[in-house]
Design an enzyme around this catalytic site. Structure first.
Site, short mmCIF file in Angstrom:
data_model
loop_
_atom_site.label_atom_id
_atom_site.label_comp_id
_atom_site.label_asym_id
_atom_site.label_seq_id
_atom_site.Cartn_x
_atom_site.Cartn_y
_atom_site.Cartn_z
N TYR A 267 9.71 9.89 -3.32
CA TYR A 267 8.94 10.17 -2.16
C TYR A 267 9.47 9.36 -1.03
CZ TYR A 267 5.95 12.22 -5.58
OH TYR A 267 5.18 12.74 -6.63
N GLU B 146 0.94 -1.31 -0.07
CA GLU B 146 0.06 -0.25 -0.17
C GLU B 146 0.92 1.13 -0.08
OE1 GLU B 146 -3.43 0.78 0.28
OE2 GLU B 146 -4.08 -1.26 0.09
#
Ligand code: SF4
Length: 390
Positions: A114, A69
């Site tokens: 990120y 996820e």
């Protein structure tokens, strides 16, 4: 006429049309139960034959699902799969991840971007070991209290791992629901309503498959550019399709162009043939990663002057700026940068970490051991192919 005005008119007119109003799905109006049931059943039936076979779907281990996820935020499935598989070999359990050094974690993440995601995974693993005995909490509030886990990630992990009836609202799902309801504003201006809709249509007996199916619908048919409504199980109740505005929804936010920064970067060589790198501070963008030192070119300043000034301010040393090595363009979410990279020679002074966490002289071969941001990996490639100045 603006996109918002034209679409707004089409959607407003549709509210007066009894045919569409009958079948309409509006995030702020409760759906008739037969519509909810049909949406649930048709989507689950479609998922059985058309759902994607993804490695994390073969697992009900909340840790593996959680890793997937987090990796899938901002990153495409095909990029994530090899990272996911390597990650679980290197850090097979929450305990193994918690015990790892941050440098190993960032190195394993290198190239995914990120990096706050990797730092948060690492911190959350330590927190789970400390507070939950190394077991991922099967509770929405406890999961959301962990670093880097918001409501949609918690819903995704807990529904997939424990079949808990928790809704999700990631980027794909926002787009699907915005079209289903012919949302008359950009999704980020209707978050509360979209959460309500996601909760309302969730199949409570089978939330695991329903949420996965919803994500697949967004990834396979209800795609950003060309929604394939002909094959869609929700066509009958989809308001955007019935209004023929599916390609124009969701409405976009009007955005200003991204700011662009020119950066001077120094690849500093010493007499021993080593190169100077520094480690960014933990807080802020790309925290904990290594880079070649440098900084923003000020108005009226040449790149060479910028590099000399930045290196003096950041590391307290004198250098000579030599030939240009490479120019690298890179875009982040909120700005773009151009890295103007120059070979430099160390003249005097002992490098000090005045504006970073650490500095280190390394050989060209040793650079591969350190986690670098993507834009810096292109500098390393160029360096390996270039003649090192003497
Ligand atoms: S009918 Fe088209 S726009 Fe509507 S949900 Fe399906 S693919 Fe998306």
């Amino acid at each position: 006429m603006s996109q918002h005005k034209r679409l707004g008119d089409a959607i407003a007119q549709s509210k007066e049309s009894s045919k569409i109003a009958q079948n309409s799905v509006s995030p702020w109006v409760n759906l008739p139960s037969f519509v909810v049931e049909e949406l649930q059943q048709t989507l689950l039936d479609w998922y059985v034959s058309q759902g994607r076979d993804l490695p994390w779907r073969r697992s009900q281990d909340p840790y593996a699902i959680w890793v997937s996820e987090i990796m899938l935020q901002q990153t495409q499935v095909k990029t994530v799969i090899p990272y996911y598989q390597r990650w679980l070999v290197q850090f097979p359990t929450i305990e193994a991840l918690a015990a790892a050094d941050q440098q190993q974690v960032l190195k394993a993440w290198e190239g995914l971007g990120y990096y706050a995601r990797a730092r948060n995974l690492h911190r959350a693993a330590a927190e789970i070991v400390k507070t939950h005995g190394g077991v991922f909490p099967a509770d929405l509030e406890a999961a959301m209290a962990l670093p880097g886990i918001g409501r949609t990630t918690a819903g995704g992990v807990l529904s997939a791992a424990f079949n808990l009836p928790l809704a999700i609202l990631d980027g794909n799902v926002k787009r699907v629901l915005a079209r289903l309801s012919a949302l008359d504003r950009p999704p980020n201006k209707a978050i509360k309503e979209l959460w309500r809709l996601s909760e309302e249509i969730l199949e409570p007996q089978n939330p695991r498959d329903f949420n996965q199916a919803l994500m697949d619908l967004g990834a396979i048919l209800c795609t950003r550019r060309h929604p394939n409504c002909v094959l869609c199980p929700w066509q009958r109740h989809c308001r955007a399709y019935n209004l023929n505005v599916q390609s124009e929804l969701p409405m976009s936010e009007s955005r200003a162009p991204l700011p662009h920064k020119q950066i001077g970067v120094a690849v500093i060589h010493n007499r021993q043939g080593q190169i100077l790198i520094d480690r960014r501070r933990q807080e802020g963008l790309l925290g904990g990663l290594w880079e070649f030192p440098g900084g923003k070119v000020e108005p009226g300043e040449t790149v060479q002057d910028c590099i000399r000034r930045e290196i003096k301010e950041e590391l307290g040393i004198e250098i000579e700026v030599g030939d240009r090595l490479i120019v690298v363009d890179h875009a982040y979410t909120h700005f773009r940068i151009t890295l103007n990279v120059y070979h430099c020679r160390h003249l005097s002074g002992e490098p000090q970490p005045l504006e970073c966490d650490q500095v280190r002289w390394v050989t060209l071969a040793e650079l591969d051991q350190y986690p670098f941001p993507k834009a810096n990996t292109r500098i390393i490639q160029a360096l390996k192919q270039s003649e090192i100045p003497t």
